[in-house]
Motif scaffolding. Structure first.
Motif, PDB file in Angstrom:
ATOM      1  N   GLU A 175       0.843  -1.187   0.000  1.00 62.41           N
ATOM      2  CA  GLU A 175       0.000   0.000   0.000  1.00 62.41           C
ATOM      3  C   GLU A 175       0.882   1.242   0.000  1.00 62.41           C
ATOM      4  N   ILE A 176       0.396   2.294  -0.642  1.00 63.83           N
ATOM      5  CA  ILE A 176       1.133   3.549  -0.752  1.00 63.83           C
ATOM      6  C   ILE A 176       0.362   4.639  -0.010  1.00 63.83           C
ATOM      7  N   LEU A 177       1.071   5.417   0.809  1.00 64.32           N
ATOM      8  CA  LEU A 177       0.481   6.555   1.499  1.00 64.32           C
ATOM      9  C   LEU A 177       0.797   7.808   0.701  1.00 64.32           C
ATOM     10  N   LEU A 178      -0.254   8.505   0.291  1.00 66.48           N
ATOM     11  CA  LEU A 178      -0.087   9.751  -0.436  1.00 66.48           C
ATOM     12  C   LEU A 178      -0.409  10.899   0.511  1.00 66.48           C
ATOM     13  N   THR A 179       0.450  11.897   0.575  1.00 69.04           N
ATOM     14  CA  THR A 179       0.202  13.068   1.396  1.00 69.04           C
ATOM     15  C   THR A 179      -0.270  14.194   0.489  1.00 69.04           C
ATOM     16  N   LEU A 180      -1.435  14.747   0.815  1.00 72.42           N
ATOM     17  CA  LEU A 180      -2.043  15.787  -0.007  1.00 72.42           C
ATOM     18  C   LEU A 180      -1.927  17.132   0.680  1.00 72.42           C
ATOM     19  N   GLN A 181      -1.717  18.170  -0.097  1.00 74.84           N
ATOM     20  CA  GLN A 181      -1.761  19.539   0.383  1.00 74.84           C
ATOM     21  C   GLN A 181      -2.416  20.366  -0.711  1.00 74.84           C
ATOM     22  N   ASP A 182      -3.466  21.102  -0.352  1.00 72.39           N
ATOM     23  CA  ASP A 182      -4.230  21.871  -1.332  1.00 72.39           C
ATOM     24  C   ASP A 182      -4.687  20.979  -2.491  1.00 72.39           C
ATOM     25  N   ASN A 183      -5.120  19.756  -2.147  1.00 73.79           N
ATOM     26  CA  ASN A 183      -5.618  18.776  -3.122  1.00 73.79           C
ATOM     27  C   ASN A 183      -4.572  18.357  -4.151  1.00 73.79           C
ATOM     28  N   LYS A 184      -3.288  18.499  -3.825  1.00 77.28           N
ATOM     29  CA  LYS A 184      -2.213  18.031  -4.692  1.00 77.28           C
ATOM     30  C   LYS A 184      -1.346  17.058  -3.902  1.00 77.28           C
ATOM     31  N   ILE A 185      -0.911  16.019  -4.554  1.00 74.22           N
ATOM     32  CA  ILE A 185      -0.052  15.039  -3.891  1.00 74.22           C
ATOM     33  C   ILE A 185       1.337  15.639  -3.774  1.00 74.22           C
ATOM     34  N   ILE A 186       1.838  15.706  -2.523  1.00 76.90           N
ATOM     35  CA  ILE A 186       3.159  16.296  -2.308  1.00 76.90           C
ATOM     36  C   ILE A 186       4.205  15.248  -1.940  1.00 76.90           C
ATOM     37  N   SER A 187       3.765  14.043  -1.543  1.00 78.09           N
ATOM     38  CA  SER A 187       4.724  12.971  -1.268  1.00 78.09           C
ATOM     39  C   SER A 187       4.004  11.630  -1.266  1.00 78.09           C
ATOM     40  N   SER A 188       4.788  10.566  -1.404  1.00 75.03           N
ATOM     41  CA  SER A 188       4.243   9.218  -1.303  1.00 75.03           C
ATOM     42  C   SER A 188       5.306   8.317  -0.691  1.00 75.03           C
ATOM     43  N   ARG A 189       4.847   7.298   0.038  1.00 70.67           N
ATOM     44  CA  ARG A 189       5.765   6.329   0.631  1.00 70.67           C
ATOM     45  C   ARG A 189       4.999   5.048   0.931  1.00 70.67           C
ATOM     46  N   PRO A 190       5.718   3.912   1.018  1.00 76.59           N
ATOM     47  CA  PRO A 190       5.038   2.661   1.382  1.00 76.59           C
ATOM     48  C   PRO A 190       4.521   2.729   2.818  1.00 76.59           C
ATOM     49  N   ILE A 191       3.453   2.018   3.094  1.00 72.58           N
ATOM     50  CA  ILE A 191       2.878   1.949   4.433  1.00 72.58           C
ATOM     51  C   ILE A 191       3.413   0.692   5.107  1.00 72.58           C
ATOM     52  N   ALA A 192       3.953   0.835   6.317  1.00 65.35           N
ATOM     53  CA  ALA A 192       4.484  -0.311   7.067  1.00 65.35           C
ATOM     54  C   ALA A 192       3.343  -1.155   7.609  1.00 65.35           C
ATOM     55  N   ASP A 193       3.642  -2.437   7.908  1.00 72.03           N
ATOM     56  CA  ASP A 193       2.633  -3.366   8.410  1.00 72.03           C
ATOM     57  C   ASP A 193       1.966  -2.872   9.690  1.00 72.03           C
ATOM     58  N   ASN A 194       2.704  -2.156  10.526  1.00 68.76           N
ATOM     59  CA  ASN A 194       2.174  -1.738  11.819  1.00 68.76           C
ATOM     60  C   ASN A 194       1.483  -0.378  11.773  1.00 68.76           C
ATOM     61  N   GLU A 195       1.254   0.161  10.577  1.00 70.40           N
ATOM     62  CA  GLU A 195       0.603   1.452  10.436  1.00 70.40           C
ATOM     63  C   GLU A 195      -0.845   1.269  10.005  1.00 70.40           C
ATOM     64  N   TYR A 196      -1.696   2.172  10.475  1.00 69.35           N
ATOM     65  CA  TYR A 196      -3.093   2.197  10.062  1.00 69.35           C
ATOM     66  C   TYR A 196      -3.356   3.570   9.476  1.00 69.35           C
ATOM     67  N   VAL A 197      -3.910   3.613   8.279  1.00 69.67           N
ATOM     68  CA  VAL A 197      -4.197   4.875   7.609  1.00 69.67           C
ATOM     69  C   VAL A 197      -5.695   4.965   7.400  1.00 69.67           C
ATOM     70  N   ALA A 198      -6.248   6.123   7.757  1.00 72.00           N
ATOM     71  CA  ALA A 198      -7.681   6.338   7.589  1.00 72.00           C
ATOM     72  C   ALA A 198      -7.921   7.779   7.170  1.00 72.00           C
ATOM     73  N   SER A 199      -9.017   7.989   6.480  1.00 70.68           N
ATOM     74  CA  SER A 199      -9.419   9.364   6.167  1.00 70.68           C
ATOM     75  C   SER A 199      -9.868  10.015   7.467  1.00 70.68           C
ATOM     76  N   LEU A 200      -9.962  11.333   7.469  1.00 70.60           N
ATOM     77  CA  LEU A 200     -10.442  12.020   8.676  1.00 70.60           C
ATOM     78  C   LEU A 200     -11.860  11.590   9.018  1.00 70.60           C
ATOM     79  N   ASP A 201     -12.696  11.410   7.996  1.00 81.72           N
ATOM     80  CA  ASP A 201     -14.070  10.969   8.246  1.00 81.72           C
ATOM     81  C   ASP A 201     -14.098   9.605   8.930  1.00 81.72           C
TER      82      ASP A 201
END
Length: 175
Positions: free
Chosen positions: A124-150
Motif C-alpha cells: 500500500e502507498i500513502l499519499l500526502t495531499l496539500q491543497d488537493n495536490k499530492i506532495i509525497s508518497s511512501r510505502p505503508i508499514a505493516d504496523n501502520e493504520y491509515v484512515a481518512s479524517l471521516d
C-alpha cells in the motif's frame, strides 16, 4: 478533506515478464466507461511503432445476461502505454490516479529486478495531499493504520469520544 489518503493499489500484473495493466482496469479504477477508454486508446496521437510496443489488443468473453456471452475488445498496456494514455485524463482524481499507478509500476519493477524488499512494508502507498495536490508518497508499514479524517472521526465516535471542530468549540465557549 484528509491531509493523508490511502488509495487502493491499482491492478497491475506481470505478463511476459513485464508489469502491465488493462484498459478495463483503467476504466474501473478511474470510473470511466470501458468503451470510452478503448476509444481514447484508438485515437491516441502516438506513432504506430509506440502503439504496437505498448498496447496489445486482445478479446475477452463477457457475460451479457441470461447466460449469453460476447467477445469484447480489451487492451493490455505497458507502463509507457499507460502513462501516455492517462496523461490525457484531467482532474483531481486523475492526478491521484497517475501517481498511484506510477508508484505501483515502480514497486513491481523493483520486485522484478530483484530489489530487496524492505521488511515490514506492505504494497500500500500513502499519499500526502496539500491543497488537493499530492506532495509525497511512501510505502505503508505493516504496523501502520491509515484512515481518512471521516473514518477516523467515525472510529472515535463509536468509541464514545466527542468529536468537534475547534471553530465550533470556540463558538460554544464564547456563547
Amino acid at each position: 478533506m484528509a491531509l493523508q489518503q490511502s488509495l487502493t493499489a491499482p491492478k497491475v500484473s506481470v505478463h511476459n515478464g513485464k508489469a502491465v495493466t488493462t484498459s478495463k482496469d483503467v476504466a474501473d479504477y478511474f470510473g470511466k466507461r470501458h468503451d470510452n477508454v478503448l476509444r481514447a486508446i484508438d485515437s491516441l496521437d502516438c506513432s504506430a511503432n509506440f502503439h504496437v510496443l505498448n498496447f496489445e489488443e486482445m478479446f475477452s468473453s463477457i457475460e451479457i445476461g441470461n447466460g449469453a456471452t460476447r467477445d469484447s475488445k480489451i487492451f493490455t498496456m505497458t507502463k509507457d502505454g499507460f502513462i501516455f494514455l492517462v496523461m490525457g485524463f484531467t482532474g483531481k482524481k486523475a492526478a491521484a490516479f497517475k501517481e498511484a499507478y506510477i508508484a505501483e509500476f515502480n514497486r513491481m519493477e523493483e520486485q522484478l529486478n530483484g530489489a530487496v524488499a524492505v521488511s515490514g512494508v506492505t504494497n500500500e502507498i500513502l499519499l500526502t495531499l496539500q491543497d488537493n495536490k499530492i506532495i509525497s508518497s511512501r510505502p505503508i508499514a505493516d504496523n501502520e493504520y491509515v484512515a481518512s479524517l471521516d473514518t477516523l472521526f467515525e472510529i472515535a465516535r463509536r468509541a464514545d469520544y466527542l468529536v468537534i471542530h475547534k471553530d465550533d468549540l470556540i463558538k460554544k465557549l464564547a456563547s
